[in-house]
Design a protein around this motif. Structure first.
Motif, PDB file in Angstrom:
ATOM      1  N   VAL A   1      20.945  13.249  -2.236  1.00 16.36           N
ATOM      2  CA  VAL A   1      20.837  14.309  -1.227  1.00 16.36           C
ATOM      3  C   VAL A   1      19.577  15.101  -1.550  1.00 16.36           C
ATOM      4  O   VAL A   1      19.491  15.739  -2.589  1.00 16.36           O
TER       5      VAL A   1
ATOM      6  N   TRP B   1      20.307  11.443   2.199  1.00 10.44           N
ATOM      7  CA  TRP B   1      20.345  12.463   3.242  1.00 10.44           C
ATOM      8  C   TRP B   1      19.256  13.467   2.931  1.00 10.44           C
ATOM      9  O   TRP B   1      19.198  14.027   1.831  1.00 10.44           O
ATOM     10  N   ASP B   2      18.343  13.671   3.888  1.00  7.29           N
ATOM     11  CA  ASP B   2      17.246  14.621   3.709  1.00  7.29           C
ATOM     12  C   ASP B   2      16.845  15.066   5.112  1.00  7.29           C
ATOM     13  O   ASP B   2      16.605  14.226   5.985  1.00  7.29           O
TER      14      ASP B   2
ATOM     15  N   ASP C   1      23.409  12.277   9.102  1.00 10.47           N
ATOM     16  CA  ASP C   1      24.672  12.986   8.962  1.00 10.47           C
ATOM     17  C   ASP C   1      25.102  12.941   7.485  1.00 10.47           C
ATOM     18  O   ASP C   1      25.203  11.856   6.900  1.00 10.47           O
ATOM     19  N   LEU C   2      25.344  14.120   6.905  1.00  6.70           N
ATOM     20  CA  LEU C   2      25.675  14.176   5.478  1.00  6.70           C
ATOM     21  C   LEU C   2      26.952  13.388   5.167  1.00  6.70           C
ATOM     22  O   LEU C   2      26.997  12.611   4.209  1.00  6.70           O
TER      23      LEU C   2
ATOM     24  N   LEU D   1      27.544  10.160   2.588  1.00  6.20           N
ATOM     25  CA  LEU D   1      28.395  10.253   1.395  1.00  6.20           C
ATOM     26  C   LEU D   1      29.633   9.372   1.465  1.00  6.20           C
ATOM     27  O   LEU D   1      30.344   9.217   0.465  1.00  6.20           O
TER      28      LEU D   1
ATOM     29  N   GLU E   1      22.172  15.423  -6.241  1.00 11.44           N
ATOM     30  CA  GLU E   1      21.555  16.398  -5.323  1.00 11.44           C
ATOM     31  C   GLU E   1      20.191  16.817  -5.867  1.00 11.44           C
ATOM     32  O   GLU E   1      20.086  17.220  -7.038  1.00 11.44           O
TER      33      GLU E   1
ATOM     34  N   LEU F   1      24.775  23.845   0.031  1.00 18.68           N
ATOM     35  CA  LEU F   1      24.709  22.386   0.061  1.00 18.68           C
ATOM     36  C   LEU F   1      25.758  21.754  -0.861  1.00 18.68           C
ATOM     37  O   LEU F   1      26.431  20.786  -0.477  1.00 18.68           O
TER      38      LEU F   1
ATOM     39  N   ASP G   1      29.034  21.866   0.766  1.00 19.09           N
ATOM     40  CA  ASP G   1      29.125  20.846   1.831  1.00 19.09           C
ATOM     41  C   ASP G   1      29.315  19.448   1.237  1.00 19.09           C
ATOM     42  O   ASP G   1      30.099  18.642   1.742  1.00 19.09           O
ATOM     43  N   ILE G   2      28.575  19.175   0.168  1.00 21.75           N
ATOM     44  CA  ILE G   2      28.692  17.843  -0.453  1.00 21.75           C
ATOM     45  C   ILE G   2      30.100  17.653  -1.017  1.00 21.75           C
ATOM     46  O   ILE G   2      30.737  16.611  -0.813  1.00 21.75           O
TER      47      ILE G   2
END
Ligand SMILES: NC(=O)c1ccc[n+]([C@@H]2O[C@H](COP(=O)([O-])OP(=O)(O)OC[C@H]3O[C@@H](n4cnc5c(N)ncnc54)[C@H](O)[C@@H]3O)[C@@H](O)[C@H]2O)c1
Length: 329
Positions: A15, A38-39, A78-79, A83, A91, A103, A106-107
């Protein structure tokens, strides 16, 4: 707490995929893993392609795992999609505390419940980064602090926060070890961990010297590359000083030079980072680069890290350290 069987992991997530996240991605790929990225940056995929292309020759020279594939990565918008089902998350978003706090929460909400989540932060403690994450997620959050480039420098500093389950810290330390890293597992949070705290002391003094006109950027770099830096790949600063004490070792060194630690040449307050100092340091680096691009410098750096690692590995075989495993070195 139930954590993933690491032998079953074939896919991990990165991430944030800048200098460090991209470097991690290249390393994981070289270890035969698949990588989901994801970026939010629109050019993340282009940057990552360039980074992996540049890193792959060095990784190939050090030895790829069976099945390693430089193209086994995907970027997701999309995160949760990135994942989905991964066995581990690294991260590497920008070093902005509020961003990492949001973040990581969210992760933790989106990652599989048995996946450990590591942050590449250069200095924040996990306790402060985890404030927005509920306990069940915070238990799996650890710091896994790498060094640039993460695909070549073996060291990773691993430490948890107040709410991290010790099993997650142990899992992360074992995981990095399994994938060939040299792990320092810390049992308490220290700002800057170990290596950055040492680097910062050097950096602070270097900026003092540029600011006061005592040394140029080029002289500072040469003082390390042609000086103490040559000793450090094999023996760190402590063992180096142990030998500098002659037959009296460190005891003589401390008795002899200890009092000088209070002399004026160690001024450990940070200098004011004025515009002028900033511009002087930038100009000094440009002058030292002498027209070489960042890509040229990265290639030269990577080649020299590989050469040093190979040379030191050969020396270590001849002069093994008692009790030390071969490990990632
Ligand atoms: N550069 C180093 O030498 C170094 C060394 C060790 C650790 N670190 C740490 O690694 C982390 C990343 O640093 P870097 O040097 O790779 O920075 P960078 O600026 O090169 O990369 C950061 C990446 O994060 C992306 N990003 C921005 N907002 C994001 C978000 N909300 N979520 C996910 N990604 C986001 C950016 O698009 C960019 O690709 C930082 O925590 C830094 O302290 C850096």
């Amino acid at each position: 707490m139930q954590l993933r069987d690491m032998n079953s992991i074939d896919t991990v997530a990165c991430v944030g995929a800048g200098v460090i996240g991209g470097g991690w991605a290249a390393y994981f790929l070289a270890k035969g893993l698949r990588v989901r990225v994801w970026d939010p940056s629109p050019d993340a995929a282009d940057k990552l392609t360039r980074l992996i292309d540049n890193a792959w020759p060095a990784l190939t020279e050090l030895g790829l795992a069976p099945g390693a594939d430089a193209t086994a990565w995907t970027v997701h918008t999309d995160l949760a999609e990135a994942l989905d089902g991964v066995g581990f998350v690294q991260e590497s978003a920008p070093e902005v505390l509020e961003m990492k706090q949001r973040l990581l929460a969210d992760i933790a909400a989106a990652a599989p419940a048995d996946a450990v989540i590591a942050s590449s932060t250069s200095g924040y403690g996990m306790t402060e980064m985890a404030v927005e994450t509920p306990d069940v997620g915070a238990a799996r959050l650890v710091v896994g602090h790498p060094f640039n480039p993460p695909y070549l420098i073996p060291l990773v500093e691993v430490v948890g926060g107040e709410r991290t389950d010790v099993a997650a810290v142990e899992w992360a330390a074992r995981w990095y070890d399994e994938i060939g890293k040299s792990v320092i597992r810390m049992d308490r949070e220290v700002p800057g961990f170990i290596a950055n705290r040492l680097q910062e002391a050097l950096w602070r003094e270097a900026l003092h010297m540029v600011e006061s006109g005592e040394a140029t950027v080029e002289q500072i770099d040469r003082s390390i590359t042609d000086g103490p830096g040559l000793r450090w790949p094999l023996q760190g600063p402590m063992l180096t000083f142990h030998l500098a004490g002659g037959e009296g070792g460190m005891a003589h060194m401390l008795d002899h030079f200890g009092p000088s630690l209070k002399s004026p040449w160690t001024r450990l307050d940070a200098p004011e980072l004025t515009r002028e100092l900033r511009d002087d340091v930038v100009a000094g680096c440009d002058e030292e680069a002498a027209g070489r691009s960042i890509t040229d410098l990265v290639r030269a750096r990577d080649a020299s890290i590989i050469a040093v690692r190979k040379a030191v590995a050969a020396v270590r075989e001849t002069y093994p350290t008692p009790g030390e495993q071969d490990g990632a070195r």
